[in-house]
Design an enzyme around this catalytic site. Structure first.
Site, PDB file in Angstrom:
ATOM      1  N   LEU A  14       0.829  -1.210   0.000  1.00  0.00           N
ATOM      2  CA  LEU A  14       0.000   0.000   0.000  1.00  0.00           C
ATOM      3  C   LEU A  14       0.860   1.256   0.000  1.00  0.00           C
ATOM      4  O   LEU A  14       0.417   2.326  -0.410  1.00  0.00           O
ATOM      5  CB  LEU A  14      -0.921   0.012   1.221  1.00  0.00           C
ATOM      6  CG  LEU A  14      -1.965  -1.106   1.277  1.00  0.00           C
ATOM      7  CD1 LEU A  14      -2.661  -1.117   2.633  1.00  0.00           C
ATOM      8  CD2 LEU A  14      -2.992  -0.938   0.151  1.00  0.00           C
ATOM      9  N   GLY A  15       2.068   1.115   0.486  1.00  0.00           N
ATOM     10  CA  GLY A  15       2.952   2.276   0.531  1.00  0.00           C
ATOM     11  C   GLY A  15       4.099   2.048   1.484  1.00  0.00           C
ATOM     12  O   GLY A  15       4.112   1.073   2.240  1.00  0.00           O
ATOM     13  N   GLY A  19       9.967   4.920   7.940  1.00  0.00           N
ATOM     14  CA  GLY A  19      10.222   3.918   8.967  1.00  0.00           C
ATOM     15  C   GLY A  19       9.717   2.530   8.639  1.00  0.00           C
ATOM     16  O   GLY A  19      10.118   1.555   9.280  1.00  0.00           O
ATOM     17  N   GLY A  20       8.840   2.399   7.677  1.00  0.00           N
ATOM     18  CA  GLY A  20       8.271   1.073   7.465  1.00  0.00           C
ATOM     19  C   GLY A  20       7.543   0.934   6.147  1.00  0.00           C
ATOM     20  O   GLY A  20       7.482   1.860   5.349  1.00  0.00           O
ATOM     21  N   THR A  21       7.010  -0.273   5.945  1.00  0.00           N
ATOM     22  CA  THR A  21       6.278  -0.591   4.727  1.00  0.00           C
ATOM     23  C   THR A  21       4.912  -1.125   5.129  1.00  0.00           C
ATOM     24  O   THR A  21       4.793  -1.868   6.094  1.00  0.00           O
ATOM     25  CB  THR A  21       7.047  -1.658   3.926  1.00  0.00           C
ATOM     26  OG1 THR A  21       8.374  -1.183   3.732  1.00  0.00           O
ATOM     27  CG2 THR A  21       6.418  -1.904   2.576  1.00  0.00           C
ATOM     28  N   ASP A 130       2.653  12.815  15.364  1.00  0.00           N
ATOM     29  CA  ASP A 130       3.008  12.650  13.947  1.00  0.00           C
ATOM     30  C   ASP A 130       1.820  12.967  13.031  1.00  0.00           C
ATOM     31  O   ASP A 130       1.521  12.227  12.096  1.00  0.00           O
ATOM     32  CB  ASP A 130       3.533  11.224  13.704  1.00  0.00           C
ATOM     33  CG  ASP A 130       4.414  11.124  12.472  1.00  0.00           C
ATOM     34  OD1 ASP A 130       4.812  12.172  11.927  1.00  0.00           O
ATOM     35  OD2 ASP A 130       4.711   9.987  12.051  1.00  0.00           O
TER      36      ASP A 130
HETATM   37  P1  ATP Z   1       6.446   8.162   7.641  1.00  0.00           P
HETATM   38  O1  ATP Z   1       7.174   6.874   7.580  1.00  0.00           O
HETATM   39  O2  ATP Z   1       7.313   9.342   7.427  1.00  0.00           O
HETATM   40  O3  ATP Z   1       5.602   8.284   8.861  1.00  0.00           O
HETATM   41  P2  ATP Z   1       4.109   7.470   6.050  1.00  0.00           P
HETATM   42  O4  ATP Z   1       3.056   7.816   7.029  1.00  0.00           O
HETATM   43  O5  ATP Z   1       3.778   7.742   4.607  1.00  0.00           O
HETATM   44  O6  ATP Z   1       5.443   8.232   6.358  1.00  0.00           O
HETATM   45  P3  ATP Z   1       3.685   4.695   6.672  1.00  0.00           P
HETATM   46  O7  ATP Z   1       2.964   5.014   7.920  1.00  0.00           O
HETATM   47  O8  ATP Z   1       4.646   3.568   6.669  1.00  0.00           O
HETATM   48  O9  ATP Z   1       4.526   5.954   6.176  1.00  0.00           O
HETATM   49  O10 ATP Z   1       2.586   4.461   5.554  1.00  0.00           O
HETATM   50  C1  ATP Z   1       2.925   4.284   4.190  1.00  0.00           C
HETATM   51  C2  ATP Z   1       1.698   4.458   3.309  1.00  0.00           C
HETATM   52  O11 ATP Z   1       0.827   3.338   3.489  1.00  0.00           O
HETATM   53  C3  ATP Z   1       0.857   5.677   3.665  1.00  0.00           C
HETATM   54  O12 ATP Z   1       1.270   6.803   2.976  1.00  0.00           O
HETATM   55  C4  ATP Z   1      -0.553   5.245   3.279  1.00  0.00           C
HETATM   56  O13 ATP Z   1      -0.807   5.660   1.964  1.00  0.00           O
HETATM   57  C5  ATP Z   1      -0.519   3.730   3.394  1.00  0.00           C
HETATM   58  N1  ATP Z   1      -1.236   3.286   4.606  1.00  0.00           N
HETATM   59  C6  ATP Z   1      -0.776   3.315   5.876  1.00  0.00           C
HETATM   60  N2  ATP Z   1      -1.674   2.804   6.739  1.00  0.00           N
HETATM   61  C7  ATP Z   1      -2.757   2.456   6.003  1.00  0.00           C
HETATM   62  C8  ATP Z   1      -4.057   1.888   6.317  1.00  0.00           C
HETATM   63  N3  ATP Z   1      -4.394   1.589   7.579  1.00  0.00           N
HETATM   64  N4  ATP Z   1      -4.918   1.684   5.311  1.00  0.00           N
HETATM   65  C9  ATP Z   1      -4.572   2.008   4.044  1.00  0.00           C
HETATM   66  N5  ATP Z   1      -3.394   2.536   3.678  1.00  0.00           N
HETATM   67  C10 ATP Z   1      -2.474   2.771   4.639  1.00  0.00           C
END
Ligand code: ATP
Ligand code: MG
Length: 286
Positions: A14-15, A19-21, A130
């Site tokens: 999804l992204g 810090g993570g995937t 955050d």
């Molecule tokens: P950072 O690592 O700087 O906090 P981030 O918020 O983009 O950045 P992640 O929290 O790892 O990083 O999320 C990555 C992507 O995954 C998000 O941008 C979002 O589009 C998708 N995502 C995260 N959580 C969900 C969820 N519960 N449902 C659907 N998509 C999600």
């Protein structure tokens, strides 16, 4: 219900963040679709176990404005967090796809984020830490929810001193390593809402991109950003100015802002997020 790695079937990514995937997964025993985030934590095993223990409070974080939690566990040193899948994804991806978010929708986002923050602090004494567009998620039912808040002190500490812990949404007092409070989330909300309204990050300059150091220096020392004149309501402009008061002691709390006329009006207004969200769905999604 206890979520375990062997019960999870991995689907599309999804992204990924700093810090993570995050992957779409199916919890096989129940058929529940979930979003699974995997974070690599550089810490001793005892610290990793403490993080998983602290994460369990999220089972009690139940609100229409908070992404639900299914479970967290360790898998070969990585931390996995299983949460509610939000099928329209996060606001950063949404505005990058469709451009600036209409003010009516921004009003609903404002209300949802503030209601989520007030819930977390009132019920659990949790400060989010955050708030940013990628941590605000939408679904086709019209729900707007926040995710990725700082539940685990141990996790906050293991990430805090790394580059990953630096964010462009940090308030001036956070950059200066002063006391962190609920007002710090309000600053991040202000920057977030401005980004959604304009369709780009507010501190982005026209020419050369700013380095991380320059950006943080800019946030602390330069005048706060404001909306470009002419295109936005005076109400939104005034509300953002309150969020972006530099001195945290003078800046309102999430609870104050929930009672602000802008927020009361946004909450009262009928905006069909479910209908608006249809612009986000490509035909293949139905
Ligand atoms: P950072 O690592 O700087 O906090 P981030 O918020 O983009 O950045 P992640 O929290 O790892 O990083 O999320 C990555 C992507 O995954 C998000 O941008 C979002 O589009 C998708 N995502 C995260 N959580 C969900 C969820 N519960 N449902 C659907 N998509 C999600
Ligand atoms: Mg996130």
């Amino acid at each position: 219900l206890v979520v375990r790695e062997e019960d999870i079937e991995l689907s599309e990514e999804l992204g990924a963040g700093n810090g993570g995937t995050v992957h779409l997964v199916v919890h096989k025993p129940t058929g529940t679709i979930m979003a699974k985030k995997v974070i690599h934590v550089e810490a001793r095993n005892s610290v990793r176990r403490a993080i998983v223990r602290e994460m369990q409070i999220m089972h009690q974080c139940i609100s229409p404005y908070i992404v639900s939690f299914y479970g967290a566990y360790l898998n070969e040193g990585d931390l996995s967090i299983c949460m509610e899948y939000m099928n329209l994804g996060s606001l950063d991806n949404i505005y990058k796809k469709i451009g600036p978010i209409p003010e009516d929708v921004i009003g609903k986002v404002t209300y949802a984020v503030l209601a989520g923050l007030v819930y977390l602090y009132k019920q659990h004494r949790i400060i989010h830490r955050d708030v940013k567009p990628s941590n605000i998620l939408l679904d086709t039912k019209g729900n707007i929810k926040i995710a990725d808040f700082g539940v685990s002190t141990q996790l906050i500490n293991s990430v805090a001193n790394t580059f990953v812990g630096t964010s462009a949404y940090m308030s001036p007092e956070r950059i200066k390593a002063e006391r962190y409070s609920v007002q710090s989330d309000v600053w991040s909300l202000g920057i977030t809402l401005m980004e959604l309204a304009v369709g780009k990050f507010p501190f982005q300059s026209e020419g050369e991109p700013l380095s991380v150091f320059e950006l943080l220096e800019f946030i602390v020392n330069e005048p706060v950003p404001s909306l470009p004149p002419g295109k936005y309501s005076a109400e939104l402009d005034a509300f953002l100015a309150k969020c972006l008061i530099k001195d945290p002691a003078s800046r309102p709390t999430p609870n104050d802002l929930l009672k602000d006329p802008y927020c009361i009006a946004a909450n009262a207004k009928e905006v069909d997020i479910e209908e608006w969200a249809k612009v986000l769905q490509s035909p293949k999604d139905g």
